[in-house]
Design a protein around this motif. Structure first.
Motif, short mmCIF file in Angstrom:
data_model
loop_
_atom_site.label_atom_id
_atom_site.label_comp_id
_atom_site.label_asym_id
_atom_site.label_seq_id
_atom_site.Cartn_x
_atom_site.Cartn_y
_atom_site.Cartn_z
N HIS A 268 0.82 -1.22 0.00
CA HIS A 268 0.00 0.00 0.00
C HIS A 268 0.85 1.26 0.00
N ASP B 164 6.80 1.77 5.44
CA ASP B 164 5.60 0.97 5.71
C ASP B 164 4.68 0.99 4.49
N GLY B 165 4.55 -0.14 3.83
CA GLY B 165 3.67 -0.23 2.66
C GLY B 165 4.37 0.12 1.37
N GLU C 181 -4.93 0.97 3.45
CA GLU C 181 -4.50 -0.14 4.31
C GLU C 181 -4.50 0.31 5.76
N GLU C 182 -4.05 1.55 5.99
CA GLU C 182 -3.76 1.97 7.36
C GLU C 182 -5.00 2.17 8.23
N HIS D 284 7.41 -6.43 3.19
CA HIS D 284 7.08 -5.36 4.14
C HIS D 284 8.20 -5.28 5.17
N HIS E 143 -2.02 -7.36 7.75
CA HIS E 143 -1.57 -6.86 6.45
C HIS E 143 -2.60 -7.23 5.41
ZN LIG Z 1 1.88 -1.50 6.06
#
Ligand SMILES: [Zn+2]
Length: 414
Positions: free
Chosen positions: A84, A95-96, A129-130, A191, A359
């Protein structure tokens, strides 16, 4: 032969740095929350790079982006990889976004070396996603896999009153393809670990075997409000006394399942909440996690018996409200093997892991064989502007992704 193939590490790092400028914060992090102006700019840049790499772009109705590189057999199912591009409000640079740009780097490496795979390859960037702006998270993968209803996802409202469906339209990412139903042979997500294990052990590659399951509960204790000064202890119906024994016993129960079991009492709601009144009611939240379903089931029934027994002893009413259950996910043996072979073949130390965090891969595993790769992050820190990962680990992870994909996509050399 392909065994000596490596990604272009410099290109991956420079793209990570370029993407990190979109929504860059003063402390060196990123604020690119879902469906914001910054999210749009990040998506546009990603698509521009994918088009330059000759990918075909498709956007579905929930805004998931798919970038496809054809295989030699276009009737065969695709190998899907990605993550993401949205971030926490005070999020990090990896992150992502690492999972999306590492996937792009793999495709570009294949382009550079004129390597055609039998199976088509697709990069995916999942929407929201978050869950930081529109809760809950994992919206794109959840709608794609049928866990969430599209219309319900559209109706989600952020704290300023903005509606997800309208924001998706506003930034131009309400696509036309109905979510779901793509033909997928296997899916991989790479990730950062977001935890301390790999860094502590000095291991660059985590071969993720699954995602731990979790229960969310409210433990509710109802007694009787009474005067703090005049009510003798033995006459009280004190919900706090019951809760204290319950918590102690649940910690003891969890010792049996250590170190994998994790019990967290994150919030206490005391009613009426007055210093000189014995509370009438206490609600304690419990987040319980473990990778094995059998253990979760046992803990579930034990927690209920503990609450019953302690409530009876304390002469109050106590019960357990289950708020959410997410069963553990076991990833596909074929995907795990492909990641393990790639790490071994490249000579990178690796270890088996279970993901502690949720995830997109967790939902995707419901519709396609899925796996994940972890790399270390500094001090195990994530959801933090100081989130960082070492260049050599970012590159090692990219190489593992490349070779795992080559194995799954059954390569042919031109
Ligand atoms: Zn993530």
């Amino acid at each position: 032969m392909n065994q000596n193939l490596r990604i272009n590490g410099e290109r991956l790092l420079s793209r990570l740095a370029e993407m990190a400028q979109i929504g860059a914060t003063e402390k060196g992090g990123v604020c690119r929350v879902a469906l914001s102006d910054e999210d749009k700019v990040g998506r546009d840049l990603f698509i521009e790079w994918c088009q330059a790499a000759n990918c075909d772009i498709a956007v579905d109705q929930i805004g998931n982006i798919f970038a496809r590189r054809n295989g030699s057999n276009e009737d065969s199912p695709a190998i899907l990889t990605g993550s993401h591009l949205d971030s926490q409000p005070t999020g990090g640079k990896f992150d992502g976004v690492y999972g999306v740009l590492a996937a792009l780097e793999v495709l570009e490496t294949l382009n550079d070396h004129d390597i055609t795979t039998i199976h088509p390859l697709e990069i995916v960037s999942w929407t929201n996603e978050e869950g930081a702006r529109f809760a809950p998270g994992l919206t794109g993968s959840g709608v794609y896999t049928g866990v969430f209803d599209l219309e319900e996802a559209y109706a989600c409202v952020d704290k300023d009153g903005f509606i997800l469906g309208e924001e998706l339209l506003r930034i131009g990412y309400a696509g036309i393809a109905a979510p779901g139903g793509r033909s997928i042979k296997a899916a991989l997500e790479i990730h950062i670990e977001q935890g301390p294990i790999l860094e502590e052990e000095g291991i660059p590659i985590g071969v993720v075997h699954g995602v731990q399951g979790m229960y969310w509960y409210d433990l509710v204790f109802e007694g009787q409000e009474a005067h703090a000064g005049t009510t003798p202890m033995e006459r009280r119906k004190d919900p706090v006394a019951a809760a204290v024994s319950v918590i102690e016993k649940i910690y003891q129960l969890n010792d049996i399942y250590a170190p994998q079991g994790r019990a967290t009492f994150g919030d206490f709601i005391v009613e009426p909440g007055s210093r000189n009144t014995v509370p009438g009611k206490l609600t304690v939240t419990l987040d319980y996690r473990h990778p094995e379903e059998a253990v979760l089931r046992t803990v579930d029934s034990e927690v209920r018996s503990i609450v019953d027994a302690e409530s009876e002893t304390r002469r109050i009413k106590g019960w357990v409200d289950e708020i959410w259950y997410m069963p553990p996910v076991t990833f596909s043996a074929e995907c795990i093997a492909a990641v393990q072979h790639a790490a071994d073949q490249l000579g990178y130390p690796s270890r088996e892991m279970v993901s502690g965090a949720g995830h997109d891969a967790m939902y995707l595993a419901q519709v396609a064989p899925t796996g994940m790769i972890f790399i270390p992050c500094d001090n195990g820190l994530s959801h933090n502007e100081l989130e960082n990962a070492q260049s050599e680990d970012l590159i090692a992870g990219g190489n593992v992704l490349l070779h795992a994909i080559l194995e799954l996509a059954n390569p042919q050399v031109n």
